[in-house]
Design an enzyme around this catalytic site. Structure first.
Site, PDB file in Angstrom:
ATOM      1  N   TRP A  14       0.817  -1.220   0.000  1.00  0.00           N
ATOM      2  CA  TRP A  14       0.000   0.000   0.000  1.00  0.00           C
ATOM      3  C   TRP A  14       0.851   1.271   0.000  1.00  0.00           C
ATOM      4  O   TRP A  14       0.329   2.366  -0.113  1.00  0.00           O
ATOM      5  CB  TRP A  14      -0.924   0.008   1.220  1.00  0.00           C
ATOM      6  CG  TRP A  14      -2.063  -0.964   1.145  1.00  0.00           C
ATOM      7  CD1 TRP A  14      -2.315  -1.883   0.141  1.00  0.00           C
ATOM      8  CD2 TRP A  14      -3.131  -1.116   2.090  1.00  0.00           C
ATOM      9  NE1 TRP A  14      -3.462  -2.578   0.422  1.00  0.00           N
ATOM     10  CE2 TRP A  14      -3.979  -2.139   1.614  1.00  0.00           C
ATOM     11  CE3 TRP A  14      -3.446  -0.494   3.300  1.00  0.00           C
ATOM     12  CZ2 TRP A  14      -5.134  -2.538   2.306  1.00  0.00           C
ATOM     13  CZ3 TRP A  14      -4.581  -0.897   3.995  1.00  0.00           C
ATOM     14  CH2 TRP A  14      -5.417  -1.907   3.496  1.00  0.00           C
ATOM     15  N   HIS A  99      12.995  -2.085  -1.049  1.00  0.00           N
ATOM     16  CA  HIS A  99      12.146  -1.556  -2.131  1.00  0.00           C
ATOM     17  C   HIS A  99      12.874  -0.399  -2.824  1.00  0.00           C
ATOM     18  O   HIS A  99      13.568   0.387  -2.173  1.00  0.00           O
ATOM     19  CB  HIS A  99      10.802  -1.091  -1.549  1.00  0.00           C
ATOM     20  CG  HIS A  99       9.803  -0.805  -2.624  1.00  0.00           C
ATOM     21  ND1 HIS A  99       9.829   0.359  -3.353  1.00  0.00           N
ATOM     22  CD2 HIS A  99       8.793  -1.546  -3.140  1.00  0.00           C
ATOM     23  CE1 HIS A  99       8.862   0.326  -4.259  1.00  0.00           C
ATOM     24  NE2 HIS A  99       8.218  -0.828  -4.150  1.00  0.00           N
ATOM     25  N   SER A 217       3.715  -2.269 -12.102  1.00  0.00           N
ATOM     26  CA  SER A 217       2.540  -2.038 -12.961  1.00  0.00           C
ATOM     27  C   SER A 217       1.696  -3.288 -13.188  1.00  0.00           C
ATOM     28  O   SER A 217       1.143  -3.486 -14.274  1.00  0.00           O
ATOM     29  CB  SER A 217       2.966  -1.429 -14.306  1.00  0.00           C
ATOM     30  OG  SER A 217       3.603  -0.190 -14.113  1.00  0.00           O
ATOM     31  N   GLY A 238       1.522  -2.757  -6.366  1.00  0.00           N
ATOM     32  CA  GLY A 238       1.488  -1.437  -5.728  1.00  0.00           C
ATOM     33  C   GLY A 238       0.129  -0.783  -5.916  1.00  0.00           C
ATOM     34  O   GLY A 238      -0.845  -1.118  -5.238  1.00  0.00           O
TER      35      GLY A 238
HETATM   36  P1  PGA Z   1       3.193  -0.461  -8.915  1.00  0.00           P
HETATM   37  O1  PGA Z   1       4.246  -0.605  -7.733  1.00  0.00           O
HETATM   38  O2  PGA Z   1       2.407  -1.749  -8.972  1.00  0.00           O
HETATM   39  O3  PGA Z   1       2.368   0.719  -8.549  1.00  0.00           O
HETATM   40  O4  PGA Z   1       3.981  -0.239 -10.184  1.00  0.00           O
HETATM   41  C1  PGA Z   1       4.870  -1.814  -7.454  1.00  0.00           C
HETATM   42  C2  PGA Z   1       5.811  -1.660  -6.292  1.00  0.00           C
HETATM   43  O5  PGA Z   1       6.443  -0.604  -6.189  1.00  0.00           O
HETATM   44  O6  PGA Z   1       5.941  -2.559  -5.438  1.00  0.00           O
END
Ligand code: PGA
Length: 257
Positions: A14, A99, A217, A238
């Site tokens: 999140w 991350h 994504s 994400g």
């Molecule tokens: P996203 O982020 O799915 O919004 O691209 C993934 C993440 O950073 O873990």
């Protein structure tokens, strides 16, 4: 471990959202309703630290709680930090480490290594994020990933590796400004490469047993392509984890892979 036999694991990161506890609870309960129907999908939600205890009370055993980070010391004068044992006592079982958004704030591979060691020794399952900024023609991105793994996993004992998960998150594919998600072909290349590096570092059995996730994504349109065709057993999601309709579709889709 055969990929097709493994339970799929879908992790929602999140990040610094939502700004309100009531919204967090509503989102969490909607995810829980879907997760409770899915026996073959392991669902992990990583909310901001401040929501962990409240969401843990709602979680039952069908949604596991993860942290988005941890600190490598057990206690003391470290203002603002949170230790593995604090996380454990709040009911957290997973923690994301390394991350790219934390690396971007200055976290080095040496710091990440200390966090991984502390988290694994503290009994948490660690989701280590690795991934390159750019894909260059000459293949330097592979050396970059090799370098991340060499430092991040230094000194980790074979015994503790069963609690390690590696998330391949190419930085160019993350977030709202990403031009596109990676393709399953991009990801399968790296999942094989990650296993090769693990085999060199820890031996073949471990290389085959560490779970690999893809993140960047992911949405309800592409999630199953990754689960079917890229050699990964799960996803780190994400933005799409903040929309219960979309995230629940990702969970539903995963049960059919
Ligand atoms: P996203 O982020 O799915 O919004 O691209 C993934 C993440 O950073 O873990």
């Amino acid at each position: 471990m055969r990929m097709s036999k493994m339970k799929k694991i879908i992790v929602g990161n999140w990040k610094m959202n939502p700004s309100d506890l009531l919204v967090a609870k509503k989102l969490f309960l909607s995810i829980k309703r879907t997760a409770s129907q899915l026996k073959k999908v392991k669902v992990v939600v990583c909310p901001p630290f401040v929501f962990v205890s409240d969401l843990k009370k709602l979680s039952g055993d069908c949604v596991l709680i993860g942290a988005q980070d941890l600190f490598y010391e057990e206690g003391g004068a470290f203002t603002g930090e949170i230790s593995p044992s604090m996380l454990k006592s709040a009911g957290v079982s997973y923690a994301i480490v390394g991350h790219s958004e934390r690396r971007n704030l200055g976290e080095t591979d040496e710091i990440i290594n200390r966090k991984i060691l502390a988290g694994l020794r503290g009994g948490l399952k660690i989701i280590l994020c690795i991934g390159e900024k750019l894909r260059d023609e000459s293949g330097d991105y592979l050396n970059f990933i090799r370098g991340q793994m060499a430092t991040d996993l230094k000194g980790v004992s074979k015994k503790l590796l069963k609690n390690l998960i590696i998330a391949y998150e190419p930085i160019w594919a993350i977030g709202k400004d990403a031009p596109r998600a990676a393709s399953p072909d991009d990801v399968i290349e790296i999942s094989i490469f990650i296993r090769r590096i693990l085999a060199q570092m820890f031996g073949r059995d471990i290389a085959m047993s560490v779970e690999i996730l893809y993140g960047g994504s992911v949405d309800d349109n592409n999630s199953n392509d990754f689960l079917k065709d890229s050699g990964v057993s799960g996803l780190l999601v994400g933005r799409a984890s903040l929309d219960s309709d979309v995230f629940n579709k990702i969970l539903e889709n995963a049960k059919n892979v």
